[in-house]
Design a protein around this motif. Structure first.
Motif, short mmCIF file in Angstrom:
data_model
loop_
_atom_site.label_atom_id
_atom_site.label_comp_id
_atom_site.label_asym_id
_atom_site.label_seq_id
_atom_site.Cartn_x
_atom_site.Cartn_y
_atom_site.Cartn_z
N ILE A 308 0.66 -1.24 -0.08
CA ILE A 308 0.00 -0.07 -0.07
C ILE A 308 0.86 1.26 0.03
O ILE A 308 0.63 2.30 -0.71
CB ILE A 308 -1.04 -0.14 1.14
N TYR A 312 0.98 4.27 -2.73
CA TYR A 312 1.02 5.85 -2.52
C TYR A 312 2.15 6.44 -3.11
O TYR A 312 1.90 7.77 -3.68
CB TYR A 312 1.15 6.11 -0.95
N GLN A 358 -7.19 10.21 1.59
CA GLN A 358 -7.37 8.73 1.49
C GLN A 358 -6.38 7.97 2.28
O GLN A 358 -5.42 7.37 1.91
CB GLN A 358 -7.27 8.53 0.00
N PRO A 359 -6.70 7.90 3.61
CA PRO A 359 -5.65 7.29 4.49
C PRO A 359 -5.85 5.91 4.50
O PRO A 359 -4.83 5.01 4.90
CB PRO A 359 -5.93 7.84 5.86
N TYR A 360 -6.58 5.28 3.65
CA TYR A 360 -6.78 3.80 4.09
C TYR A 360 -6.45 3.35 2.56
O TYR A 360 -7.04 1.89 2.23
CB TYR A 360 -8.24 3.60 4.29
N GLY A 361 -5.70 3.60 1.82
CA GLY A 361 -5.23 2.77 0.57
C GLY A 361 -6.36 3.18 -0.70
O GLY A 361 -7.20 4.03 -0.35
#
Ligand code: IPM
Ligand code: MG
Length: 365
Positions: A308, A312, A358-361
């Motif tokens: 992940i 990013y 979008q911190p969760y991938g």
């Protein structure tokens, strides 16, 4: 978690692109709860200048004890007339061989918005997304006998079955995760070593019935890469052919400055931009750091299992390019020209923005 990374900035633009890219690596690590100990060492021409060797025994053993190695670039006119075994390039070959980095992975994909930068027509390169899997520790580069006298020079291209099996497996495994299409490149119409290569690849293929395998002669492959590169998914080939084909492939996206690489073995891994040391622009803050940042992306993916985080990094590069930021090698009218350091800073900013939004991938496309 803390990881030990040996950093070999090398010569020419190597130190600039590496120095600019490390903060991106640190920042991404931080957000994902990992930190790094960077062990920075001389390698290549600068190592020769200081120690009389392009790579020292200490550096080789530091690399063997690290979680991964990050390399800039080596070489330059200053060291060209050195004896063969003292050249910066010899240091790189020694490092690859001593860590048994037999699988060189060189992806080439076209970023949206950058198609204009290629010397090939836009419609030819649209949607290209291919990977060259180059055998890296055998073939013509390492074969015996080799030598040179006053009236003769010679090298040997030889492969053992085991060497072909392991690189073929790497390529099939990669193809399995991608579009399941593998093209093995050889010169089986002329060379016995290539006929042998082809036979062994066919044997390995039996374990991968879902991967569509084709074979191509290297001269044709060189032509097809500029004629219709979109036909390729994974290209498997021996060391020397892979050296040449990966340089051709690197021009599809427009600039060598964009292309990352990973050199993998069973135990160790090294990551480096495909570009060279570009002595003509060294020290001017002009070089493109994207290839190095993308190589760091491959490091997160392959060596740390942080897929992940790697996604990013890829997205951050894309966002930065979409915003119109360019280094000189990919600059076109209407875009914003940045230096090496500033470009890497922009990628870091893009990462922080994307991570916040979008911190969760990302969902798999
Ligand atoms: C590469 C380079 C090297 C190679 C040189 C610098 C020894 O061209 O990584 O493609 O030939 O492998
Ligand atoms: Mg090369």
């Amino acid at each position: 978690m803390n990881y030990k990374i040996v950093v070999l900035p090398g010569d020419g633009i190597g130190p600039e692109v590496v120095e600019a890219s490390i903060p991106v690596m640190t920042e991404v690590g931080k957000k994902f709860g990992v930190s790094f100990d960077f062990d920075v060492r001389l390698f290549g021409g600068c190592s020769f200048d200081k120690f009389g060797e392009p790579v020292t025994v200490e550096t080789l053993s530091a690399c063997a004890n690290a979680d991964a190695v990050l390399l800039g670039a080596v070489g330059g006119p200053k060291w060209e007339s050195l004896p063969h075994d003292k050249k910066p390039e010899a240091g790189l070959l020694k490092l690859r061989k001593s860590l048994e980095l037999y699988a060189n992975i060189r992806p080439a994909r076209v970023y949206t918005g950058l198609a204009e930068g290629s010397t090939l027509k836009k419609e030819v390169i649209a949607g290209v997304d291919l990977v060259v899997v180059r055998e890296l520790t055998g073939g013509l580069y390492f074969g015996q006998p080799r030598g040179m006298t006053e009236d003769k020079g010679w090298n040997t291209m030889a492969y053992t079955k085991d060497e072909i099996i392991r690189i073929a497996k790497s390529a099939f495994e990669l193809a399995k995760k991608r579009r399941k299409t593998l093209c093995s490149v050889d010169k089986a119409n002329v060379l016995e070593v290539s006929q042998f290569w082809r036979n062994v690849v066919l044997e390995v293929a039996r374990d991968y019935p879902d991967v569509k395998l084709s074979h191509m002669y290297v001269d044709n492959a060189a032509m097809q890469l500029v004629r219709n590169p979109a036909q390729f998914d994974v290209i498997l080939t021996e060391n020397m052919f892979g050296d040449i084909l990966s340089d051709i492939a690197s021009m599809i996206p427009g600039s060598l400055g964009m292309l990352p690489s990973a050199s993998l073995g069973t135990k160790y891994a090294l990551y480096e931009p495909v570009h060279g040391s570009a002595p003509d622009i060294a020290g001017q803050n002009k070089a493109n750091p994207i290839a190095t940042i993308a190589s760091i992306g491959m490091l997160f993916d392959n060596s740390l299992g942080m897929h992940i985080a790697s996604d990013y990094i890829q997205k951050s590069i894309e966002k930065t390019l979409e915003q119109g930021y360019r280094t000189a090698d990919i600059y076109s009218e209407g875009t914003t020209l940045l230096g090496t350091k500033e470009m890497a800073e922009k990628v870091k900013e893009s990462f922080l923005q994307i991570f916040e939004e979008q911190p969760y991938g990302f969902a798999v496309a």
